[in-house]
Design an enzyme around this catalytic site. Structure first.
Site, PDB file in Angstrom:
ATOM      1  N   ASP A  53       0.858  -1.190   0.000  1.00 19.55           N
ATOM      2  CA  ASP A  53       0.000   0.000   0.000  1.00 19.55           C
ATOM      3  C   ASP A  53       0.896   1.242   0.000  1.00 19.55           C
ATOM      4  O   ASP A  53       2.008   1.211  -0.554  1.00 19.55           O
ATOM      5  CB  ASP A  53      -0.986  -0.064   1.185  1.00 19.55           C
ATOM      6  CG  ASP A  53      -2.265   0.721   0.922  1.00 19.55           C
ATOM      7  OD1 ASP A  53      -2.239   1.949   1.119  1.00 19.55           O
ATOM      8  OD2 ASP A  53      -3.281   0.118   0.508  1.00 19.55           O
ATOM      9  N   ASP A  54       0.434   2.318   0.590  1.00 22.17           N
ATOM     10  CA  ASP A  54       1.135   3.594   0.525  1.00 22.17           C
ATOM     11  C   ASP A  54       2.511   3.505   1.213  1.00 22.17           C
ATOM     12  O   ASP A  54       2.777   2.585   1.979  1.00 22.17           O
ATOM     13  CB  ASP A  54       0.262   4.657   1.208  1.00 22.17           C
ATOM     14  CG  ASP A  54       0.511   6.058   0.661  1.00 22.17           C
ATOM     15  OD1 ASP A  54       1.510   6.259  -0.036  1.00 22.17           O
ATOM     16  OD2 ASP A  54      -0.320   6.941   0.960  1.00 22.17           O
ATOM     17  N   LYS A  95      -3.659  -0.725  -7.044  1.00 22.97           N
ATOM     18  CA  LYS A  95      -4.685   0.034  -6.307  1.00 22.97           C
ATOM     19  C   LYS A  95      -4.416   1.510  -6.562  1.00 22.97           C
ATOM     20  O   LYS A  95      -3.340   2.006  -6.232  1.00 22.97           O
ATOM     21  CB  LYS A  95      -4.587  -0.278  -4.810  1.00 22.97           C
ATOM     22  CG  LYS A  95      -5.419   0.638  -3.902  1.00 22.97           C
ATOM     23  CD  LYS A  95      -5.313   0.185  -2.436  1.00 22.97           C
ATOM     24  CE  LYS A  95      -5.975   1.168  -1.475  1.00 22.97           C
ATOM     25  NZ  LYS A  95      -5.844   0.730  -0.062  1.00 22.97           N
ATOM     26  N   ASP A 147      -5.508   5.108  -5.632  1.00 27.95           N
ATOM     27  CA  ASP A 147      -6.237   5.905  -4.653  1.00 27.95           C
ATOM     28  C   ASP A 147      -6.613   7.267  -5.253  1.00 27.95           C
ATOM     29  O   ASP A 147      -6.272   7.549  -6.422  1.00 27.95           O
ATOM     30  CB  ASP A 147      -5.340   6.062  -3.404  1.00 27.95           C
ATOM     31  CG  ASP A 147      -6.145   6.150  -2.126  1.00 27.95           C
ATOM     32  OD1 ASP A 147      -7.336   6.504  -2.191  1.00 27.95           O
ATOM     33  OD2 ASP A 147      -5.573   5.876  -1.051  1.00 27.95           O
ATOM     34  N   SER A 168     -10.443   3.822  -6.351  1.00 32.18           N
ATOM     35  CA  SER A 168     -11.110   4.479  -5.220  1.00 32.18           C
ATOM     36  C   SER A 168     -12.045   5.569  -5.732  1.00 32.18           C
ATOM     37  O   SER A 168     -12.521   6.405  -4.956  1.00 32.18           O
ATOM     38  CB  SER A 168     -10.078   5.068  -4.264  1.00 32.18           C
ATOM     39  OG  SER A 168      -9.232   4.045  -3.792  1.00 32.18           O
ATOM     40  N   ARG A 204     -13.585   0.878  -4.080  1.00 26.98           N
ATOM     41  CA  ARG A 204     -14.017   1.215  -2.721  1.00 26.98           C
ATOM     42  C   ARG A 204     -15.247   2.107  -2.785  1.00 26.98           C
ATOM     43  O   ARG A 204     -15.283   3.077  -3.531  1.00 26.98           O
ATOM     44  CB  ARG A 204     -12.880   1.935  -2.004  1.00 26.98           C
ATOM     45  CG  ARG A 204     -11.679   1.026  -1.662  1.00 26.98           C
ATOM     46  CD  ARG A 204     -11.920   0.275  -0.374  1.00 26.98           C
ATOM     47  NE  ARG A 204     -12.288   1.222   0.660  1.00 26.98           N
ATOM     48  CZ  ARG A 204     -11.417   2.025   1.288  1.00 26.98           C
ATOM     49  NH1 ARG A 204     -10.126   1.934   1.040  1.00 26.98           N
ATOM     50  NH2 ARG A 204     -11.825   2.898   2.186  1.00 26.98           N
ATOM     51  N   ASP A 227     -12.457   4.028   5.004  1.00 25.44           N
ATOM     52  CA  ASP A 227     -11.388   3.089   5.362  1.00 25.44           C
ATOM     53  C   ASP A 227     -11.796   2.284   6.588  1.00 25.44           C
ATOM     54  O   ASP A 227     -12.288   2.846   7.571  1.00 25.44           O
ATOM     55  CB  ASP A 227     -10.121   3.857   5.764  1.00 25.44           C
ATOM     56  CG  ASP A 227      -9.439   4.493   4.583  1.00 25.44           C
ATOM     57  OD1 ASP A 227      -9.979   4.436   3.469  1.00 25.44           O
ATOM     58  OD2 ASP A 227      -8.350   5.061   4.799  1.00 25.44           O
TER      59      ASP A 227
HETATM   60  C1  GLA Z   1      -6.508   6.016   1.755  1.00 24.45           C
HETATM   61  C2  GLA Z   1      -7.036   4.645   1.375  1.00 24.45           C
HETATM   62  C3  GLA Z   1      -6.481   3.596   2.316  1.00 24.45           C
HETATM   63  C4  GLA Z   1      -4.956   3.622   2.262  1.00 24.45           C
HETATM   64  C5  GLA Z   1      -4.447   5.020   2.581  1.00 24.45           C
HETATM   65  C6  GLA Z   1      -2.959   5.136   2.329  1.00 24.45           C
HETATM   66  O1  GLA Z   1      -6.988   6.440   3.000  1.00 24.45           O
HETATM   67  O2  GLA Z   1      -8.436   4.621   1.394  1.00 24.45           O
HETATM   68  O3  GLA Z   1      -6.951   2.319   1.959  1.00 24.45           O
HETATM   69  O4  GLA Z   1      -4.533   3.225   0.983  1.00 24.45           O
HETATM   70  O5  GLA Z   1      -5.087   6.018   1.776  1.00 24.45           O
HETATM   71  O6  GLA Z   1      -2.450   6.400   2.593  1.00 24.45           O
END
Ligand code: GLA
Length: 380
Positions: A51-52, A127, A129, A161, A186, A190
């Site tokens: 992820d991030d 993914k 975002d 997203s 999504r 979160d």
């Molecule tokens: C958003 C996404 C999360 C995650 C964070 C990472 O909030 O919805 O799922 O990926 O960013 O910074």
């Protein structure tokens, strides 16, 4: 199905003081190994997703994304090779904006370059975002990045997203376009490590099911966010509830948990083959909340096998009440909408109990624990 770092490991970049838990090459290799050695791969978990917080703050001189040099010293092509070498697939995170949510470089202005970079690293899942971008631009931007991913010729699952940011800004997402361009997306907040967060998600999908359910089908799924089973915030009952509800929702199953320390009873929930089979049912219909009263909910999902036009069903009885004793739920199959005159073979998916063949007029009676549930398969 797979493993994703965010909910459990967040943006921990402090490898100096916390080398075991920081977002790093080492963390992903360790989780890759455990997904295989602890039996998760054998039941279907396949993607290892970053992820991030994997990036350097600046692009390279020629404009390319660069993984953090200290935390990913061998680069992502090497990490991806490692994941593939274990028979798994490799996923990555980016953002359709100037920055990712945690402030690393986003793809805006570099769509082509970044799609090519991901393909060159043999990425299998992206993914994308939506922080630091305008939700109005997403109707064009998400398909555009998808176009560049497709242009590489490398199949990559595309997680968007797009709807959630539009909903936040008061827009109604164009789901037919989202279904056409994304593999999953999504819709809501979160997930956090709590029952309250899980309940808010369950409510969102129940309250908005008329808009959401029709969009799910093979190759395109609503994503209620990660499985948090095995972490700190859910009890055993609540963990079983998340797994059962995610299966009814036809949700992507992305665990976000420390596989080094997860307790065996939580691992068993994540590896429940019967519930995974409901989740992965080939018809791909998403289930619905068919009853809600006084803290009791019933959720049902049509699944295979289909016999003479009668679907089989997965049905979850959920107790949202907080009085500390189990609540009785008694309902006939016909009241659940199950009308095959030949009856249904009924099986409890957690307890390994088979009730034999029951006719539509038979009443099923269960005592459902507070914040717990029963999940049955009614086979037509
Ligand atoms: C958003 C996404 C999360 C995650 C964070 C990472 O909030 O919805 O799922 O990926 O960013 O910074």
């Amino acid at each position: 199905m797979g493993w994703l770092s965010w909910e459990r490991f967040r943006c921990n970049t402090d490898c100096k003081n916390d080398p075991d838990n920081c977002i790093s090459d080492r963390l992903f290799r360790t989780m890759t190994d455990l997904v295989v050695s602890e039996g998760y791969a054998a039941v279907g978990y396949e993607y290892i997703n970053i992820d991030d917080c994997w990036l350097e703050k600046d692009r390279s001189y020629s404009g390319q994304l660069v993984p953090d040099r200290l935390r990913f010293p061998y680069g992502l092509h090497d990490l991806s090779n490692y994941v593939h070498g274990k028979g798994l697939k490799f996923g990555i995170y980016e953002d359709y904006g100037n920055y990712t949510c945690a402030g690393y470089p986003g793809v805006l202005g570099y769509l082509e370059t970044d799609a090519d970079t991901f393909a060159s690293w043999n990425v299998d899942y992206v993914k994308l975002d939506g922080c630091y971008s305008h939700p109005r631009d997403m109707d064009r931007g998400y398909p555009e990045f998808g176009f560049h991913l497709n242009r590489t010729g490398r199949p990559m699952v595309y997680s968007c997203s797009w709807p959630v940011y539009q909903i936040y800004s008061g827009m109604s997402p164009n789901y037919s376009s989202i279904v056409e361009h994304c593999n999953l997306w999504r819709n809501f907040d979160d997930i956090q490590d709590s029952w309250a967060s899980l309940e808010s998600i369950i409510d969102y999908y129940g309250n908005n099911q008329d808009n959401i359910v029709p969009n799910a089908g093979p190759g395109h799924w609503n994503d209620p966010d990660m499985l948090i089973i095995g972490n700190f915030g859910l009890s055993y009952e609540q963990s079983k509830t998340q797994m059962a509800l995610w299966a009814i929702l036809a949700a992507p199953l992305l665990m976000s948990v420390d596989l080094r320390t997860i307790r065996p009873e939580y691992k068993a929930i994540l590896q429940n083959r019967k519930i995974i089979a409901v989740d992965q049912d080939p018809l791909g219909y998403q289930g619905r909340r068919i009853y809600k009263n006084n803290g009791i909910e019933i959720w049902a999902r049509p699944i295979t096998p289909v016999y003479q036009n009668y679907f089989s069903y997965a049905v979850a009885f959920l107790n949202r009440r907080t009085d500390g004793t189990p609540s009785d739920v008694a309902v006939t199959l016909r009241e659940l909408g199950l009308s095959n005159p030949g009856g249904y073979s009924v099986e409890d998916l957690y307890e390994d109990v088979n009730y034999g063949v029951l006719t539509p007029l038979t009443k099923i009676k269960v005592k459902v624990n507070p914040s717990g549930e029963y999940i049955f398969k009614y086979k037509s």
